[in-house]
Design a protein around this motif. Structure first.
Motif, PDB file in Angstrom:
ATOM      1  N   GLU A  44       0.878  -1.178   0.000  1.00 25.56           N
ATOM      2  CA  GLU A  44       0.000   0.000   0.000  1.00 25.56           C
ATOM      3  C   GLU A  44       0.909   1.219   0.000  1.00 25.56           C
ATOM      4  O   GLU A  44       1.824   1.312   0.814  1.00 25.56           O
ATOM      5  N   THR A  45       0.646   2.140  -0.905  1.00 25.87           N
ATOM      6  CA  THR A  45       1.464   3.345  -1.015  1.00 25.87           C
ATOM      7  C   THR A  45       0.593   4.553  -0.723  1.00 25.87           C
ATOM      8  O   THR A  45      -0.488   4.689  -1.300  1.00 25.87           O
ATOM      9  N   ARG A  46       1.053   5.403   0.176  1.00 31.41           N
ATOM     10  CA  ARG A  46       0.327   6.633   0.513  1.00 31.41           C
ATOM     11  C   ARG A  46       1.275   7.814   0.376  1.00 31.41           C
ATOM     12  O   ARG A  46       2.323   7.842   1.022  1.00 31.41           O
ATOM     13  N   LEU A  47       0.889   8.781  -0.439  1.00 33.91           N
ATOM     14  CA  LEU A  47       1.674   9.993  -0.578  1.00 33.91           C
ATOM     15  C   LEU A  47       1.325  10.907   0.590  1.00 33.91           C
ATOM     16  O   LEU A  47       0.186  11.345   0.734  1.00 33.91           O
ATOM     17  N   VAL A  56       3.274   0.446   3.174  1.00 32.63           N
ATOM     18  CA  VAL A  56       2.905  -0.617   4.099  1.00 32.63           C
ATOM     19  C   VAL A  56       2.944  -1.911   3.290  1.00 32.63           C
ATOM     20  O   VAL A  56       2.197  -2.068   2.319  1.00 32.63           O
ATOM     21  N   VAL A  57       3.847  -2.805   3.675  1.00 33.95           N
ATOM     22  CA  VAL A  57       3.991  -4.075   2.973  1.00 33.95           C
ATOM     23  C   VAL A  57       3.609  -5.213   3.907  1.00 33.95           C
ATOM     24  O   VAL A  57       3.801  -5.130   5.117  1.00 33.95           O
ATOM     25  N   ARG A  58       3.054  -6.237   3.316  1.00 34.03           N
ATOM     26  CA  ARG A  58       2.644  -7.425   4.074  1.00 34.03           C
ATOM     27  C   ARG A  58       3.236  -8.654   3.417  1.00 34.03           C
ATOM     28  O   ARG A  58       3.212  -8.772   2.196  1.00 34.03           O
ATOM     29  N   MET A  59       3.740  -9.550   4.266  1.00 36.20           N
ATOM     30  CA  MET A  59       4.277 -10.794   3.738  1.00 36.20           C
ATOM     31  C   MET A  59       4.158 -11.906   4.770  1.00 36.20           C
ATOM     32  O   MET A  59       4.089 -11.655   5.971  1.00 36.20           O
ATOM     33  N   GLU A  60       4.097 -13.120   4.271  1.00 35.20           N
ATOM     34  CA  GLU A  60       4.131 -14.314   5.115  1.00 35.20           C
ATOM     35  C   GLU A  60       5.434 -15.040   4.828  1.00 35.20           C
ATOM     36  O   GLU A  60       6.008 -14.899   3.757  1.00 35.20           O
ATOM     37  N   ILE A  69      11.376  -5.539   6.009  1.00 29.07           N
ATOM     38  CA  ILE A  69      12.088  -4.267   5.827  1.00 29.07           C
ATOM     39  C   ILE A  69      12.693  -4.213   4.421  1.00 29.07           C
ATOM     40  O   ILE A  69      12.618  -3.189   3.737  1.00 29.07           O
ATOM     41  N   ALA A  70      13.271  -5.316   3.979  1.00 29.86           N
ATOM     42  CA  ALA A  70      13.837  -5.377   2.624  1.00 29.86           C
ATOM     43  C   ALA A  70      12.739  -5.208   1.575  1.00 29.86           C
ATOM     44  O   ALA A  70      12.933  -4.518   0.567  1.00 29.86           O
ATOM     45  N   TYR A  71      11.585  -5.806   1.806  1.00 31.03           N
ATOM     46  CA  TYR A  71      10.449  -5.693   0.894  1.00 31.03           C
ATOM     47  C   TYR A  71      10.012  -4.231   0.780  1.00 31.03           C
ATOM     48  O   TYR A  71       9.792  -3.714  -0.326  1.00 31.03           O
ATOM     49  N   ALA A  72       9.920  -3.536   1.896  1.00 34.23           N
ATOM     50  CA  ALA A  72       9.533  -2.117   1.884  1.00 34.23           C
ATOM     51  C   ALA A  72      10.593  -1.279   1.165  1.00 34.23           C
ATOM     52  O   ALA A  72      10.261  -0.365   0.400  1.00 34.23           O
ATOM     53  N   ARG A  73      11.844  -1.596   1.381  1.00 32.08           N
ATOM     54  CA  ARG A  73      12.934  -0.868   0.716  1.00 32.08           C
ATOM     55  C   ARG A  73      12.861  -1.058  -0.800  1.00 32.08           C
ATOM     56  O   ARG A  73      13.041  -0.102  -1.562  1.00 32.08           O
ATOM     57  N   ARG A 100       1.482 -15.433  11.290  1.00 34.58           N
ATOM     58  CA  ARG A 100       2.437 -15.660  10.200  1.00 34.58           C
ATOM     59  C   ARG A 100       2.643 -14.422   9.342  1.00 34.58           C
ATOM     60  O   ARG A 100       3.517 -14.384   8.500  1.00 34.58           O
ATOM     61  N   LEU A 101       1.777 -13.411   9.528  1.00 32.74           N
ATOM     62  CA  LEU A 101       1.829 -12.208   8.703  1.00 32.74           C
ATOM     63  C   LEU A 101       2.759 -11.162   9.317  1.00 32.74           C
ATOM     64  O   LEU A 101       2.622 -10.805  10.480  1.00 32.74           O
ATOM     65  N   TRP A 102       3.693 -10.680   8.530  1.00 34.22           N
ATOM     66  CA  TRP A 102       4.599  -9.619   8.932  1.00 34.22           C
ATOM     67  C   TRP A 102       4.190  -8.356   8.191  1.00 34.22           C
ATOM     68  O   TRP A 102       3.930  -8.402   6.987  1.00 34.22           O
ATOM     69  N   VAL A 103       4.147  -7.245   8.895  1.00 38.78           N
ATOM     70  CA  VAL A 103       3.780  -5.967   8.299  1.00 38.78           C
ATOM     71  C   VAL A 103       4.884  -4.958   8.588  1.00 38.78           C
ATOM     72  O   VAL A 103       5.259  -4.760   9.741  1.00 38.78           O
ATOM     73  N   ALA A 104       5.400  -4.342   7.524  1.00 39.54           N
ATOM     74  CA  ALA A 104       6.377  -3.260   7.679  1.00 39.54           C
ATOM     75  C   ALA A 104       5.708  -1.971   7.225  1.00 39.54           C
ATOM     76  O   ALA A 104       5.112  -1.913   6.152  1.00 39.54           O
ATOM     77  N   ASP A 105       5.782  -0.962   8.067  1.00 40.25           N
ATOM     78  CA  ASP A 105       5.225   0.363   7.781  1.00 40.25           C
ATOM     79  C   ASP A 105       6.422   1.304   7.689  1.00 40.25           C
ATOM     80  O   ASP A 105       7.046   1.620   8.694  1.00 40.25           O
TER      81      ASP A 105
END
Length: 138
Positions: A44-47, A56-60, A69-73, A100-105
């Motif tokens: 999810e991208t918010r300006l 905001v990225v989500r991964m299992e 963190i790498a996914y968000a980068r 099991r869900l990881w969320v990076a903001d």
């Protein structure tokens, strides 16, 4: 006058030399590559402002907090390229684990020129690294 043993002096000098090598906050990046069990659930991208962007990225299947963190980068780097910018500067990232869900903001500043600061990324190089490591971008 008291004498100090040579081994204590040597140890003190060695430790003081190492003190300059320690960083206060390690900057995890996509160095590990994609985990084998990873399922990327999207970005999810918010300006927030003209050049300030929230991802905001989500991964299992993450091994630890470095993977989201790498996914968000990677998402931030691709977004910078989409906007016609070549660089991004990391502002902050928080990571939560929900089962099991990881969320990076994460929040990044994107810019056409190299921004000031120690936590900058070259978007083109980062996207190429992410592709090579199997980490998706936007």
């Amino acid at each position: 006058m008291a004498r100090t043993r040579p081994s204590v002096i040597a140890l003190s000098l060695a430790l003081s030399g190492l003190a300059g090598c320690v960083t206060a906050a390690p900057q995890p990046g996509p160095a590990l590559g994609a985990p084998e069990a990873a399922v990327y659930r999207g970005v999810e991208t918010r300006l927030l402002e003209d050049d300030l962007v929230n991802f905001v990225v989500r991964m299992e299947g993450a091994r630890d907090m470095r993977d989201p963190i790498a996914y968000a980068r990677c998402a931030a780097a691709q977004y910078a390229l989409i906007r016609g910018y070549g660089f991004a500067r990391h502002v902050r990232t928080t990571v939560t684990e929900q089962g099991r869900l990881w969320v990076a903001d994460a929040v990044y500043v994107v810019s056409p020129a190299l921004p000031q600061g120690a936590r900058t990324i070259d978007a083109e190089v980062t996207v190429a690294d992410c592709t090579e490591l199997g980490i998706p971008t936007v």
